[in-house]
Design an enzyme around this catalytic site. Structure first.
Site, PDB file in Angstrom:
ATOM      1  N   ASN A 112     115.927  65.460 -57.053  1.00 40.31           N
ATOM      2  CA  ASN A 112     116.280  64.458 -58.063  1.00 40.31           C
ATOM      3  C   ASN A 112     117.642  63.867 -57.723  1.00 40.31           C
ATOM      4  O   ASN A 112     118.467  64.525 -57.072  1.00 40.31           O
ATOM      5  CB  ASN A 112     116.345  65.115 -59.448  1.00 40.31           C
ATOM      6  CG  ASN A 112     116.629  64.105 -60.552  1.00 40.31           C
ATOM      7  OD1 ASN A 112     116.081  63.011 -60.562  1.00 40.31           O
ATOM      8  ND2 ASN A 112     117.497  64.464 -61.482  1.00 40.31           N
ATOM      9  N   HIS A 115     120.917  62.207 -59.762  1.00 38.70           N
ATOM     10  CA  HIS A 115     121.468  62.058 -61.113  1.00 38.70           C
ATOM     11  C   HIS A 115     122.794  61.312 -61.026  1.00 38.70           C
ATOM     12  O   HIS A 115     123.633  61.626 -60.176  1.00 38.70           O
ATOM     13  CB  HIS A 115     121.672  63.433 -61.758  1.00 38.70           C
ATOM     14  CG  HIS A 115     122.174  63.342 -63.162  1.00 38.70           C
ATOM     15  ND1 HIS A 115     121.343  63.010 -64.214  1.00 38.70           N
ATOM     16  CD2 HIS A 115     123.413  63.475 -63.676  1.00 38.70           C
ATOM     17  CE1 HIS A 115     122.068  62.961 -65.327  1.00 38.70           C
ATOM     18  NE2 HIS A 115     123.325  63.240 -65.033  1.00 38.70           N
ATOM     19  N   SER A 143     124.818  62.738 -57.801  1.00 33.83           N
ATOM     20  CA  SER A 143     124.473  64.023 -57.191  1.00 33.83           C
ATOM     21  C   SER A 143     122.990  64.045 -56.847  1.00 33.83           C
ATOM     22  O   SER A 143     122.155  63.648 -57.656  1.00 33.83           O
ATOM     23  CB  SER A 143     124.736  65.174 -58.169  1.00 33.83           C
ATOM     24  OG  SER A 143     126.063  65.141 -58.686  1.00 33.83           O
ATOM     25  N   ASP A 149     118.769  68.795 -65.108  1.00 32.48           N
ATOM     26  CA  ASP A 149     119.938  68.334 -64.333  1.00 32.48           C
ATOM     27  C   ASP A 149     120.815  69.509 -63.888  1.00 32.48           C
ATOM     28  O   ASP A 149     122.008  69.348 -63.668  1.00 32.48           O
ATOM     29  CB  ASP A 149     120.795  67.342 -65.147  1.00 32.48           C
ATOM     30  CG  ASP A 149     120.026  66.072 -65.490  1.00 32.48           C
ATOM     31  OD1 ASP A 149     119.144  65.686 -64.714  1.00 32.48           O
ATOM     32  OD2 ASP A 149     120.314  65.482 -66.549  1.00 32.48           O
TER      33      ASP A 149
END
Ligand code: GAR
Length: 210
Positions: free
Chosen positions: A107, A109, A136, A145
């Protein structure tokens, strides 16, 4: 080459950066499919323009999150990916889904994690009078997250920044670091072990900056 499935909800500028890096053969992989939970996501057009198969799986057609994520996991699996890339996919994932793709789901973020998990990260960094902000890339774990950080990009916050101007500069950095991380993964240099990312046999600090 590894098989990649990208999940999006919106503009897909990070998807575009990864498409470009695949086409330039910087990433040793190809995108097998792009899946969106929103039919009007512009990223679907970007994918079609690149000749990539697209699928829409609307969360509105499911009674609850478990049912949606079960269907989503099946759809992702149907493309047999080596890597699942969340690129602005604005949904919280169930633990079952995360577990299924553990160690092969990334992912991005828009903050210097562990700061500013969740939404409105740019405004929150400005309101806190932070000197720096950023983005990040991390492995996805059950903790929202919260998974092990792989790379962060830093951006200086300017006195006259608004959430929009700051977001724009963070985006430019995202388009550098996300393809880079996917490249490493495609070269089998990046793994998740316990709760850490490991790059070229080096254990990376799990929590990034603070
Ligand atoms: C990116 O800024 C990404 O960091 C953020 O959404 C944007 C998607 O932009 N992701 C999150 O906020 C995840 N919670 P894009 O569609 O142009 O790639």
């Amino acid at each position: 080459p590894i098989r990649i499935v990208v999940l999006i909800s919106g503009s897909g500028s990070n998807l575009q950066a990864i498409i470009d890096a695949c086409q330039a053969q910087q990433i040793n992989g190809h995108i097998a499919a792009v899946i969106s939970n929103k039919a009007d996501a512009y990223g679907l057009t970007r994918a079609s323009n690149a000749g990539i198969e697209t699928k829409v799986l609307s969360h509105k057609e499911f009674a609850n999150r478990d049912d949606y994520d079960t269907a989503l996991a099946q759809l992702i699996d149907s493309f047999s990916p080596d890597l699942v890339v969340l690129a602005g996919f604005m949904r919280i994932l169930t633990p079952d889904l995360v577990q299924k793709f553990k160690g092969k789901m990334l992912n991005i973020h828009p903050s210097l994690l562990p700061k500013y998990q969740g939404l409105n990260t740019h405004q929150r960094a400005i309101d806190a009078k932070d000197a720096e902000h950023g983005a990040s890339v991390h492995f996805v774990t059950e903790e929202l997250d919260g998974g092990p950080v792989i790379v962060q990009a830093r951006v200086t916050i300017l006195a006259d920044d608004t959430a929009d101007t700051l977001a724009q500069r963070v985006h430019e950095q995202e388009h550098v670091i996300y393809p880079l991380v996917v490249k490493w993964f495609s070269e089998h240099r990046l793994t998740m072990e316990a709760e850490h990312a490991v790059l070229d046999n080096q254990v990376l600090p799990a929590h990034g900056a603070d």
